[in-house]
Scaffold this active site. Structure first.
Site, PDB file in Angstrom:
ATOM      1  N   MET A  53      41.754  30.500  38.964  1.00  0.00           N
ATOM      2  CA  MET A  53      42.418  31.796  39.123  1.00  0.00           C
ATOM      3  C   MET A  53      42.317  32.570  37.816  1.00  0.00           C
ATOM      4  O   MET A  53      42.617  32.042  36.751  1.00  0.00           O
ATOM      5  CB  MET A  53      43.881  31.602  39.535  1.00  0.00           C
ATOM      6  CG  MET A  53      44.718  32.868  39.532  1.00  0.00           C
ATOM      7  SD  MET A  53      44.023  34.148  40.599  1.00  0.00           S
ATOM      8  CE  MET A  53      44.700  35.612  39.834  1.00  0.00           C
TER       9      MET A  53
ATOM     10  N   HIS B 152      32.396  32.748  36.917  1.00  0.00           N
ATOM     11  CA  HIS B 152      33.046  33.535  37.974  1.00  0.00           C
ATOM     12  C   HIS B 152      34.384  34.091  37.487  1.00  0.00           C
ATOM     13  O   HIS B 152      34.664  35.294  37.613  1.00  0.00           O
ATOM     14  CB  HIS B 152      33.251  32.638  39.202  1.00  0.00           C
ATOM     15  CG  HIS B 152      33.890  33.320  40.373  1.00  0.00           C
ATOM     16  ND1 HIS B 152      33.184  33.639  41.513  1.00  0.00           N
ATOM     17  CD2 HIS B 152      35.158  33.742  40.598  1.00  0.00           C
ATOM     18  CE1 HIS B 152      33.982  34.236  42.376  1.00  0.00           C
ATOM     19  NE2 HIS B 152      35.200  34.292  41.846  1.00  0.00           N
ATOM     20  N   GLU B 153      35.214  33.219  36.918  1.00  0.00           N
ATOM     21  CA  GLU B 153      36.543  33.667  36.481  1.00  0.00           C
ATOM     22  C   GLU B 153      36.453  34.631  35.301  1.00  0.00           C
ATOM     23  O   GLU B 153      37.270  35.555  35.183  1.00  0.00           O
ATOM     24  CB  GLU B 153      37.412  32.457  36.120  1.00  0.00           C
ATOM     25  CG  GLU B 153      37.623  31.465  37.250  1.00  0.00           C
ATOM     26  CD  GLU B 153      38.095  32.116  38.541  1.00  0.00           C
ATOM     27  OE1 GLU B 153      38.937  33.032  38.480  1.00  0.00           O
ATOM     28  OE2 GLU B 153      37.608  31.714  39.614  1.00  0.00           O
TER      29      GLU B 153
ATOM     30  N   GLU C 110      36.028  39.718  44.206  1.00  0.00           N
ATOM     31  CA  GLU C 110      35.383  38.440  44.498  1.00  0.00           C
ATOM     32  C   GLU C 110      33.879  38.539  44.709  1.00  0.00           C
ATOM     33  O   GLU C 110      33.131  37.647  44.309  1.00  0.00           O
ATOM     34  CB  GLU C 110      36.056  37.788  45.714  1.00  0.00           C
ATOM     35  CG  GLU C 110      37.532  37.477  45.513  1.00  0.00           C
ATOM     36  CD  GLU C 110      37.811  36.611  44.287  1.00  0.00           C
ATOM     37  OE1 GLU C 110      36.880  35.997  43.733  1.00  0.00           O
ATOM     38  OE2 GLU C 110      38.989  36.566  43.871  1.00  0.00           O
TER      39      GLU C 110
END
Length: 794
Positions: A241, A274-275, A297
């Site tokens: 996250m 990605h994060e 996303e």
């Protein structure tokens, strides 16, 4: 209404299930009612501009409504008590050895479980945070610590103020920690884990620094916060996250040692990238509302693969973007119950269910298609312009398309409006007609009739001497047939192609000149056409036979994955089983034994194929299982096959559970936990269930145990009979997330094979608001699988 800031003072005591809090929300209202989001929070007092105000609690909506209408500046002061939750949501407790770790997980709507707030992404605000904890504890938040002080024998920790950000990005962790640190210029980049659980080298820190440098160059904007924490959470529902400056991860994505598998090492790089992409796309610039979740996303998915491909070309990770993200998105988007990328959502339960293959995989691949159409530099320039223009603010999809259109001069808005607002995707039928090829587009669907939708399709026509870019936006068109090889060069598009026999024969003659992603596209399309009833089982198998000599790991993995999925639908089909087993042994022989310096993709494919082979060949499984006593020293790339082989041949739950207890590293433990579902019989199943209840299996992995039991044919009746109890268990653990919906989608169709009407009755009786999408998808997949099973016998 505008929110300027939250001043939060939170007080925690060890082992307490409650959090005492005081906050001041600085807001400006415009003659309106004031409503705050709050779930399971007791309000002790509430003042506005120094005056006590009456309020009412709406438990169903999870809100606090303050009496009256308000205009102008408002300081809202609240004293409250919040709960440490039992679920992996809000602020919850994790026990690590003898230590206690409190951590938060707020996306999409979890902040309201810790403090009253306006828990919507468009209401960005500064956070001024202090916490009072026991003297031997520390705390982590989005910003560095400003200072600490002793207060009545306890420790008060005050953090620097954040820039304006959305509530779902706020993070707070409390406990004792170990760390490894590096530097991005003068900024600390630190890997943090609860004390006694830091099982890693500095690999994740180096990975993060490399990705940050790439993004700073690509976006033309420096990383904005003064520090970055990568926080390892031992019991965590999500994979990771993007809390701004304090990113949380499941342990396996931050544990890298000499015995970490190749698949996990590349996953660590991809998940970190990605994060970190979110630190720009999502944190610095945030969507206005959750309908634009894909802005977060899809871009993080696309950028992560681009980044890792640049930093680690040896991974060939773009193949994963296609075989994992695109494969899943094409499948899910073939259902009538799918949703557009830009999807209307109102309730929190709806938001949690759109964190799926559409928002990630479809969106990421649509961006790949768009970049190919625009060119890399115009695409990058448009992204830079968008990020600079909307820094520290909110934006919507149209804002991005406007920037890209202005930079490129191409009709981006018109093209992308169709792709993000329509459900599903097109199939192009291609037929040879003399010196022309006739093309026709229609919606592809696995079930039901196609509607009359049209898409503006950026076609890349692959010819022998060059490629040709065409925008196909009508129902039909034709193109010259000279030097034609295929459509959708390198699988850049998000559509399927159904060739007639003449064009198929031509493609097969030119296989030797096709790129690996072109070959993957042909295999994947033929598989989908069979699933949709547009190709016979015999024709499908003949294409697989033609490609079975391909020694590229991507093709071997694709064929084995597709056929194994069919085997799970019909495990008693002797013809299918024999065909699959033949391929598995053939591919295993081609891949051979591990060799020093071999390709990364080959190492990963070997592990995946052997994990399937032990499920099909008992003698082979017996041979592998003999090494179980040396599990800790076994090749980490092959541990999944070893754990499964042991479960299948020894059927000993006590030994497997003891091994889970003694295995500390998440990567190695995951395979053992998954193998629990392959222990046969009710006694073993109950033991596996008890291991979840006793905390031997972390809450995060309960999903894995029940899903693996579903995938093991002899256990399906046990899981079916226990289905409602499983849903209750998962609903409690994963409340507020989309995991219950995903479990239903993945398990119910498999469990329902041969008992379709019973399963439908169960599905129609499910009344979890956060599972509505999973129920709809499961009902469709159930019908699809029943039809596919029948077609394999005909």
């Amino acid at each position: 209404m505008k929110i300027a800031s939250y001043h939060l003072s939170l007080e925690f005591q060890k082992s307490s299930d409650y959090i005492n809090g005081k906050e001041k929300i600085s807001a400006h209202l415009y003659g309106e009612t004031l409503e705050l989001d709050a779930v399971d929070i007791k309000i002790k007092s509430l003042l506005i501009n120094g005056e006590t105000r009456k309020f009412s609690l709406d438990g169903k909506k999870g809100s606090v409504v303050i009496d009256g209408d308000f205009n102008g500046p408002c300081d809202i002061e609240i004293e409250f008590v919040a709960k440490v939750t039992d679920a992996l949501r809000g602020m919850y407790r994790v026990r690590v050895n003898d230590h206690e770790f409190l951590t938060t997980d707020f996306e999409p709507t979890g902040a309201r479980r810790l403090f009253p707030c306006v828990d919507r992404p468009e209401f960005k605000a500064e956070f001024h945070v202090s916490v009072l904890v026991d003297s031997d504890l520390d705390a982590i938040s989005n910003m560095p610590i400003r200072g600490t002080a002793s207060v009545s024998g306890r420790k008060k920790i005050e953090f620097e103020s954040t820039p304006p950000m959305s509530t779902y990005l706020f993070y707070l962790g409390i406990g004792t920690f170990d760390h490894i640190s590096g530097k991005l210029g003068k900024k600390d980049v630190s890997l943090i884990a609860p004390k006694g659980s830091l099982y890693s080298t500095d690999f994740p820190v180096k990975s993060a620094i490399a990705s940050l440098k790439f993004y700073e160059d690509y976006f033309g904007i420096p990383y904005q916060l003064p520090k970055l924490h990568l926080i390892s959470v031992p019991d965590y529902a999500a994979g990771a996250m993007e809390n701004w400056g304090a990113i949380t991860f499941r342990e396996r994505y931050l544990q890298a040692t000499k015995d970490t598998s190749a698949a996990t090492l590349s996953a660590i790089d991809e998940v970190i990238a990605h994060e970190l992409a979110h630190q720009w796309f999502g944190d610095l610039v945030t969507m206005i509302w959750w309908n634009d979740l894909w802005l977060n996303e899809s871009f993080a998915t696309f950028m992560a693969y681009k980044t890792v491909n640049k930093l680690h070309p040896e991974y060939e990770i773009l193949n994963n973007l296609i075989d994992s993200e695109k494969r899943g998105a094409l499948l899910g988007d073939s259902l009538s119950s799918t949703h557009p990328i830009d999807v209307k959502v109102v309730e929190p339960e709806e938001v949690s269910q759109i964190f799926d293959e559409i928002s990630y995989g479809k969106g990421g691949n649509i961006l790949r298609m768009l970049e190919t159409y625009l060119g890399e530099e115009p695409f990058r320039s448009g992204i830079r312009s968008y990020l600079k223009k909307y820094s520290y603010a909110n934006a919507s999809g149209i804002d991005l398309w406007t920037e890209l259109e202005t930079i490129s001069g191409k009709p981006v808005s018109g093209i992308m409006k169709a792709w993000i607002t329509k459900k599903g995707y097109p199939m192009i039928s291609a037929k040879l007609d003399g010196e022309r090829i006739k093309l026709r587009q229609e919606k592809f669907t696995l079930i039901g009739k196609a509607d009359n939708e049209l898409w503006p399709i950026p076609l890349i026509v692959h010819r022998k001497k060059s490629n040709e870019a065409i925008l196909f936006e009508k129902r039909e068109m034709d193109i010259p047939s000279h030097d034609f090889i295929k459509l959708d060069f390198r699988s850049n598009g998000f559509y399927r192609v159904h060739y007639d026999d003449a064009l198929t024969e031509n493609i097969m003659k030119n296989v030797s000149v096709l790129d690996i992603l072109d070959r993957w596209g042909i295999v994947n399309d033929v598989s989908a056409l069979f699933m949709a009833g547009k190709k016979s089982f015999t024709d499908y198998l003949s294409v697989l036979d033609a490609f079975s000599e391909d020694s590229d790991p991507l093709i071997m993995s694709s064929i084995s994955d597709d056929l194994f999925s069919l085997y799970l639908i019909d495990p008693e089909n002797d013809i299918l089983r024999a065909k699959l087993l033949g391929y598995m042994h053939k591919f295993n022989k081609v891949l051979g034994n591990p060799a020093k310096g071999e390709k990364h993709a080959l190492t990963v494919a070997r592990g995946a194929i052997r994990a399937k082979l032990v499920q099909l060949d008992h003698d082979y499984a017996k041979q592998i299982a003999a090494s179980f006593s040396d599990y800790d020293n076994y090749d980490p790339n092959l541990r999944r096959s070893l754990a499964l082989a042991y479960a299948l041949t020894e059927n000993n739950s006590s030994m497997l559970i003891e091994k889970i207890k003694s295995t500390k590293k998440d990567d190695a433990r995951q395979h053992l936990i998954y193998a629990l579902g392959f222990l046969g019989g009710s006694k073993n199943y109950n033991s596996a269930r008890k291991s979840i209840e006793d905390g031997i299996v972390p809450r995060q992995d309960s999903f894995s145990v029940f899903l693996s039991a579903t995938m093991f044919p002899p256990n399906r009746k046990l899981v079916f009979d226990d289905f409602n109890n499983i849903l209750a268990t998962l609903g409690k653990i994963f409340t507020g997330s989309g995991y219950l919906s995903r479990f239903i989608e993945a398990s119910a169709p498999i469990l329902g094979i041969g008992r379709e009407e019973e399963m439908k009755k169960e599905l129609f009786s499910i009344h979890y608001p956060e599972a509505t999408m999973g129920v709809k998808k499961a009902l469709e997949y159930l019908d699809i699988m029943a039809r596919v099973k029948k077609s394999m016998h005909s």
